[in-house]
Design a protein around this motif. Structure first.
Motif, PDB file in Angstrom:
ATOM      1  N   GLU A 183       0.809  -1.218   0.000  1.00  0.00           N
ATOM      2  CA  GLU A 183       0.000   0.000   0.000  1.00  0.00           C
ATOM      3  C   GLU A 183       0.843   1.269   0.000  1.00  0.00           C
ATOM      4  OE1 GLU A 183      -2.501  -0.609   3.454  1.00  0.00           O
ATOM      5  OE2 GLU A 183      -4.174  -1.134   2.156  1.00  0.00           O
ATOM      6  N   LYS A 184       2.096   1.165   0.444  1.00  0.00           N
ATOM      7  CA  LYS A 184       2.998   2.311   0.405  1.00  0.00           C
ATOM      8  C   LYS A 184       4.429   1.815   0.308  1.00  0.00           C
ATOM      9  CE  LYS A 184       3.022   2.812   5.460  1.00  0.00           C
ATOM     10  NZ  LYS A 184       2.733   3.722   6.586  1.00  0.00           N
ATOM     11  N   ASP A 185       5.327   2.676  -0.126  1.00  0.00           N
ATOM     12  CA  ASP A 185       6.734   2.290  -0.298  1.00  0.00           C
ATOM     13  C   ASP A 185       7.292   1.705   1.010  1.00  0.00           C
ATOM     14  OD1 ASP A 185       6.409   3.358  -2.762  1.00  0.00           O
ATOM     15  OD2 ASP A 185       7.835   5.011  -2.523  1.00  0.00           O
ATOM     16  N   VAL A 186       8.087   0.641   0.874  1.00  0.00           N
ATOM     17  CA  VAL A 186       8.643  -0.057   2.030  1.00  0.00           C
ATOM     18  C   VAL A 186      10.137  -0.278   1.805  1.00  0.00           C
ATOM     19  CG1 VAL A 186       8.582  -2.187   3.388  1.00  0.00           C
ATOM     20  CG2 VAL A 186       6.458  -1.253   2.456  1.00  0.00           C
ATOM     21  N   GLU A 187      10.933  -0.037   2.826  1.00  0.00           N
ATOM     22  CA  GLU A 187      12.370  -0.317   2.759  1.00  0.00           C
ATOM     23  C   GLU A 187      12.605  -1.788   3.093  1.00  0.00           C
ATOM     24  OE1 GLU A 187      14.689   1.830   1.649  1.00  0.00           O
ATOM     25  OE2 GLU A 187      12.905   3.048   1.225  1.00  0.00           O
ATOM     26  N   TRP A 188      13.378  -2.447   2.249  1.00  0.00           N
ATOM     27  CA  TRP A 188      13.607  -3.890   2.397  1.00  0.00           C
ATOM     28  C   TRP A 188      14.968  -4.256   1.829  1.00  0.00           C
ATOM     29  CZ3 TRP A 188      13.746  -7.418  -1.900  1.00  0.00           C
ATOM     30  CH2 TRP A 188      13.791  -8.772  -1.537  1.00  0.00           C
ATOM     31  N   ASN A 189      15.808  -4.889   2.634  1.00  0.00           N
ATOM     32  CA  ASN A 189      17.116  -5.361   2.184  1.00  0.00           C
ATOM     33  C   ASN A 189      17.920  -4.294   1.444  1.00  0.00           C
ATOM     34  OD1 ASN A 189      16.484  -7.812   3.313  1.00  0.00           O
ATOM     35  ND2 ASN A 189      16.362  -8.947   1.392  1.00  0.00           N
ATOM     36  N   GLY A 190      17.873  -3.065   1.975  1.00  0.00           N
ATOM     37  CA  GLY A 190      18.661  -2.002   1.378  1.00  0.00           C
ATOM     38  C   GLY A 190      18.085  -1.407   0.117  1.00  0.00           C
ATOM     39  N   MET A 191      16.841  -1.692  -0.200  1.00  0.00           N
ATOM     40  CA  MET A 191      16.204  -1.135  -1.389  1.00  0.00           C
ATOM     41  C   MET A 191      14.765  -0.764  -1.059  1.00  0.00           C
ATOM     42  SD  MET A 191      15.611  -4.615  -3.640  1.00  0.00           S
ATOM     43  CE  MET A 191      14.743  -3.740  -4.933  1.00  0.00           C
ATOM     44  N   THR A 192      14.129  -0.044  -1.959  1.00  0.00           N
ATOM     45  CA  THR A 192      12.740   0.375  -1.770  1.00  0.00           C
ATOM     46  C   THR A 192      11.821  -0.503  -2.615  1.00  0.00           C
ATOM     47  OG1 THR A 192      13.387   2.675  -1.373  1.00  0.00           O
ATOM     48  CG2 THR A 192      11.107   2.272  -2.005  1.00  0.00           C
ATOM     49  N   LEU A 193      10.821  -1.067  -1.967  1.00  0.00           N
ATOM     50  CA  LEU A 193       9.765  -1.776  -2.683  1.00  0.00           C
ATOM     51  C   LEU A 193       8.631  -0.780  -2.904  1.00  0.00           C
ATOM     52  CD1 LEU A 193       9.686  -5.187  -0.746  1.00  0.00           C
ATOM     53  CD2 LEU A 193      10.940  -4.600  -2.828  1.00  0.00           C
ATOM     54  N   PRO A 194       8.272  -0.512  -4.161  1.00  0.00           N
ATOM     55  CA  PRO A 194       7.329   0.578  -4.450  1.00  0.00           C
ATOM     56  C   PRO A 194       5.870   0.200  -4.210  1.00  0.00           C
ATOM     57  CG  PRO A 194       8.016  -0.465  -6.484  1.00  0.00           C
ATOM     58  CD  PRO A 194       8.810  -1.121  -5.390  1.00  0.00           C
ATOM     59  N   LYS A 195       5.074   1.202  -3.902  1.00  0.00           N
ATOM     60  CA  LYS A 195       3.635   1.036  -3.768  1.00  0.00           C
ATOM     61  C   LYS A 195       3.068   0.407  -5.047  1.00  0.00           C
ATOM     62  CE  LYS A 195      -0.630   3.712  -3.307  1.00  0.00           C
ATOM     63  NZ  LYS A 195      -1.218   5.070  -3.132  1.00  0.00           N
ATOM     64  N   GLY A 196       2.155  -0.544  -4.875  1.00  0.00           N
ATOM     65  CA  GLY A 196       1.541  -1.206  -6.025  1.00  0.00           C
ATOM     66  C   GLY A 196       2.193  -2.521  -6.405  1.00  0.00           C
ATOM     67  N   LEU A 197       3.365  -2.794  -5.841  1.00  0.00           N
ATOM     68  CA  LEU A 197       4.044  -4.069  -6.115  1.00  0.00           C
ATOM     69  C   LEU A 197       3.271  -5.215  -5.474  1.00  0.00           C
ATOM     70  CD1 LEU A 197       6.576  -5.701  -7.065  1.00  0.00           C
ATOM     71  CD2 LEU A 197       7.577  -5.175  -4.824  1.00  0.00           C
ATOM     72  N   MET A 198       3.127  -6.307  -6.186  1.00  0.00           N
ATOM     73  CA  MET A 198       2.526  -7.515  -5.630  1.00  0.00           C
ATOM     74  C   MET A 198       3.634  -8.402  -5.081  1.00  0.00           C
ATOM     75  SD  MET A 198      -0.696  -7.074  -6.097  1.00  0.00           S
ATOM     76  CE  MET A 198      -1.604  -8.607  -6.072  1.00  0.00           C
ATOM     77  N   ILE A 199       3.538  -8.732  -3.808  1.00  0.00           N
ATOM     78  CA  ILE A 199       4.503  -9.631  -3.184  1.00  0.00           C
ATOM     79  C   ILE A 199       3.860 -11.005  -3.058  1.00  0.00           C
ATOM     80  CG2 ILE A 199       5.701 -10.187  -1.036  1.00  0.00           C
ATOM     81  CD1 ILE A 199       6.309  -7.328  -0.640  1.00  0.00           C
ATOM     82  N   THR A 200       4.561 -12.020  -3.527  1.00  0.00           N
ATOM     83  CA  THR A 200       4.079 -13.395  -3.426  1.00  0.00           C
ATOM     84  C   THR A 200       5.024 -14.184  -2.543  1.00  0.00           C
ATOM     85  OG1 THR A 200       3.113 -13.302  -5.637  1.00  0.00           O
ATOM     86  CG2 THR A 200       3.463 -15.476  -4.683  1.00  0.00           C
ATOM     87  N   MET A 201       4.515 -14.638  -1.419  1.00  0.00           N
ATOM     88  CA  MET A 201       5.314 -15.496  -0.539  1.00  0.00           C
ATOM     89  C   MET A 201       5.215 -16.922  -1.074  1.00  0.00           C
ATOM     90  SD  MET A 201       4.224 -13.750   3.056  1.00  0.00           S
ATOM     91  CE  MET A 201       2.609 -13.313   2.403  1.00  0.00           C
ATOM     92  N   PHE A 202       6.310 -17.394  -1.616  1.00  0.00           N
ATOM     93  CA  PHE A 202       6.339 -18.701  -2.287  1.00  0.00           C
ATOM     94  C   PHE A 202       6.569 -19.772  -1.216  1.00  0.00           C
ATOM     95  CE2 PHE A 202       8.217 -20.818  -6.379  1.00  0.00           C
ATOM     96  CZ  PHE A 202       7.202 -21.763  -6.317  1.00  0.00           C
ATOM     97  N   VAL A 203       5.515 -20.056  -0.468  1.00  0.00           N
ATOM     98  CA  VAL A 203       5.607 -20.975   0.667  1.00  0.00           C
ATOM     99  C   VAL A 203       5.968 -22.383   0.201  1.00  0.00           C
ATOM    100  CG1 VAL A 203       4.370 -21.945   2.646  1.00  0.00           C
ATOM    101  CG2 VAL A 203       3.951 -19.577   1.946  1.00  0.00           C
ATOM    102  N   TYR A 204       5.409 -22.814  -0.906  1.00  0.00           N
ATOM    103  CA  TYR A 204       5.711 -24.142  -1.453  1.00  0.00           C
ATOM    104  C   TYR A 204       7.206 -24.292  -1.689  1.00  0.00           C
ATOM    105  CZ  TYR A 204       5.709 -28.079  -4.738  1.00  0.00           C
ATOM    106  OH  TYR A 204       5.974 -29.269  -5.377  1.00  0.00           O
ATOM    107  N   CYS A 205       7.830 -23.256  -2.233  1.00  0.00           N
ATOM    108  CA  CYS A 205       9.273 -23.288  -2.494  1.00  0.00           C
ATOM    109  C   CYS A 205      10.058 -23.325  -1.187  1.00  0.00           C
ATOM    110  CB  CYS A 205       9.669 -22.074  -3.324  1.00  0.00           C
ATOM    111  SG  CYS A 205      11.434 -21.951  -3.649  1.00  0.00           S
ATOM    112  N   ALA A 206       9.704 -22.453  -0.253  1.00  0.00           N
ATOM    113  CA  ALA A 206      10.424 -22.393   1.019  1.00  0.00           C
ATOM    114  C   ALA A 206      10.392 -23.733   1.744  1.00  0.00           C
ATOM    115  CB  ALA A 206       9.837 -21.298   1.901  1.00  0.00           C
ATOM    116  N   GLN A 207       9.249 -24.426   1.671  1.00  0.00           N
ATOM    117  CA  GLN A 207       9.089 -25.689   2.394  1.00  0.00           C
ATOM    118  C   GLN A 207       9.658 -26.887   1.635  1.00  0.00           C
ATOM    119  OE1 GLN A 207       5.162 -24.449   5.024  1.00  0.00           O
ATOM    120  NE2 GLN A 207       4.985 -26.139   3.599  1.00  0.00           N
TER     121      GLN A 207
END
Length: 498
Positions: free
Chosen positions: A381-405
């Motif tokens: 919903e708004k810009d977020v700082e993550w791992n030294g970079m900015t994730l911009p508003k409007g980005l879709m984040i997909t947590m790939f749980v199947y991959c992690a597990q």
């Protein structure tokens, strides 16, 4: 005249090209350091994922290529796929996101803005209203329902055992539908006697369409209402919504009758009726007019789906894993013999389910390999700082749980079915977000304890009465992601009377 016609034809295409270019250019200012597969103009990577059957293999191939978080584009919309436990934790513990797990308006047409798809103050309010319905004392009352419906299921499966190989999923799905209706909705629908359940069919249709739309720029465009898929979705929505409306009407009639007579709700035998999830919603709506009939329907639709379909697939995959591993099945059966040593034929109690430690490890390992919800989504919903970079508003984040597990960076030999991973010793030191089959953080699954007890009760009843065997000839499951993990070619096993 010809020039005018050409302009009319070409203008939308030119507009699309301009929109695509500037939107991708905007996002790439922030995301250029994140690896991803080569994308095509206009469609992005959408053509790489033509169906729900190819989705997981393609996404896993991307992970194997980059061995870290990666991005893809569907049209001009970027998706950041997170595969590392620390990054899953970063997202799950924050409240800067609006949750939309299926990513498209299809989920809202079906589920509205219930607990699964809503966000912000509405989500917090509804979560607070619903939480008391899953208190452990209420869950303990549901064991009787788990047992009675499991008895019906076992009876059906004993009849089917004479036929040789069967697809067990439809039987499990009808059983879990009966359980969620009787426990959470307080009404009986006898789905296990309906071998051609329209509700179960239409839920599967809606899930498949939602996932297909999420990875298709065309199906997410203004053209969608004119497609045959939209007409198919509308038909399925009518069946599903009519079904849930009938469930609500049945319970509401009883609820209002009891309220008018100022008596506690009771069944035909005079026993105090269980306080169902739907009762909590009806009671609250009487004191808060802002909690409307639409809110009730949205929450009921959400729990009808989540309470039957996700549990059904989880039980189904766990049973097929047990069928393929006789040494594991033997250990489970020995544990059940110990738990029921005083009376092999009695019903399971709340304490019995708590003592099924090895069966719980088997279920957890199955949920690891056969991740019930492979992808969890957030829209920033708004810009977020993550791992030294900015994730911009409007980005879709997909947590790939199947991959992690299923990643060898967290689990040694991840393709090997090993319940021992979840004993106390082997669980030490594992990142808490490496295994999140019920999500985690504030938006974890509110019904996870309910689901675990239901899975234990149902599976223990089956395994005390029937031995599970792999199909002949061998049957390789074709996994597909319809929002919920499914098998495209059924889940075949053989059953043998004990």
């Amino acid at each position: 005249m010809l020039t005018v016609i050409l302009l009319v034809i070409l203008s939308p295409l030119i507009g699309w090209v301009i929109y695509w270019y500037y939107k991708v250019h905007y996002f790439e200012k922030y995301l250029h350091k994140i690896p991803g597969p080569k994308r095509l103009p206009l469609t992005g990577n959408a053509l790489d994922i033509p169906s729900t059957l190819t989705m997981l293999p393609v996404l896993m191939d991307y992970y194997k290529q980059f061995r870290t978080n990666f991005k893809i584009y569907i049209g001009a919309q970027p998706y950041l796929f997170l595969t590392e436990p620390k990054d899953l934790e970063f997202v799950m513990i924050r409240r800067l996101y609006w949750r939309n797990p299926i990513y498209t308006s299809s989920s809202q047409r079906w589920l509205g803005f219930g607990l699964l798809t809503s966000g912000g103050n509405q989500w917090r309010k509804h979560r607070k209203i619903i939480t008391p319905a899953f208190h452990f004392q209420i869950l303990e009352e549901f064991i009787e329902v788990f047992n009675s419906q499991a008895d019906v299921l076992v009876k059906k499966l004993k009849e089917e055992s004479k036929k040789g190989t069967i697809d067990i999923y439809p039987f499990i799905a009808r059983c879990t539908l009966d359980i969620i209706c009787e426990t959470a909705m307080g009404t009986s629908v006898n789905a296990q006697d309906d071998y051609d359940s329209e509700y179960v069919k239409c839920v599967n249709i809606l899930l498949e369409i939602a996932m297909l739309r999420s990875f298709s720029p065309i199906l997410r465009s203004v053209l969608y209402p004119f497609t045959s898929m939209c007409r198919r979705e509308n038909s399925a929505l009518k069946v599903v919504h009519d079904y849930t409306k009938s469930v609500i009407a049945s319970r509401k009639q009883q609820f209002l009758s009891d309220a008018d007579r100022n008596v506690e709700s009771s069944d035909s035998l005079g026993r105090k009726r269980r306080r169902a999830f739907l009762d909590v919603l009806l009671e609250y709506s009487k004191t808060d007019p802002s909690f409307t009939e639409d809110h009730i329907r949205e929450e009921v639709d959400t729990f009808m789906f989540e309470g039957h379909d996700t549990t059904a697939t989880s039980i189904t995959f766990a049973l097929q894993a047990i069928a393929r591993h006789p040494e594991i099945q033997k250990k489970v059966y020995e544990e059940l013999q110990t738990v029921f040593a005083d009376d092999p034929n009695r019903k399971a109690t709340y304490r019995d389910l708590q003592e099924m430690k090895y069966l719980e490890m088997v279920i957890k390992e199955s949920l690891r390999i056969y991740t019930t919800v492979p992808l969890l989504g957030r829209r920033i919903e708004k810009d977020v700082e993550w791992n030294g970079m900015t994730l911009p508003k409007g980005l879709m984040i997909t947590m790939f749980v199947y991959c992690a597990q299923n990643s060898d960076s967290t689990f040694k030999d991840p393709a090997v079915f090993d319940p021992g991973r979840f004993n106390a010793e082997n669980s030490k030191g594992r990142h808490p977000y490496a295994y999140v089959p019920f999500s985690a953080g504030a938006r974890n699954c509110i019904g996870q304890k309910f689901a675990m007890f239901e899975m234990k009760a149902t599976m223990s009843s089956i395994l005390r009465n029937l031995e599970l065997l792999p199909p002949v000839p061998d049957h390789k499951i074709a996994l597909k992601n319809d929002g919920v993990l499914k098998s495209d070619n059924g889940v075949l096993i053989r059953l043998k009377m004990r």
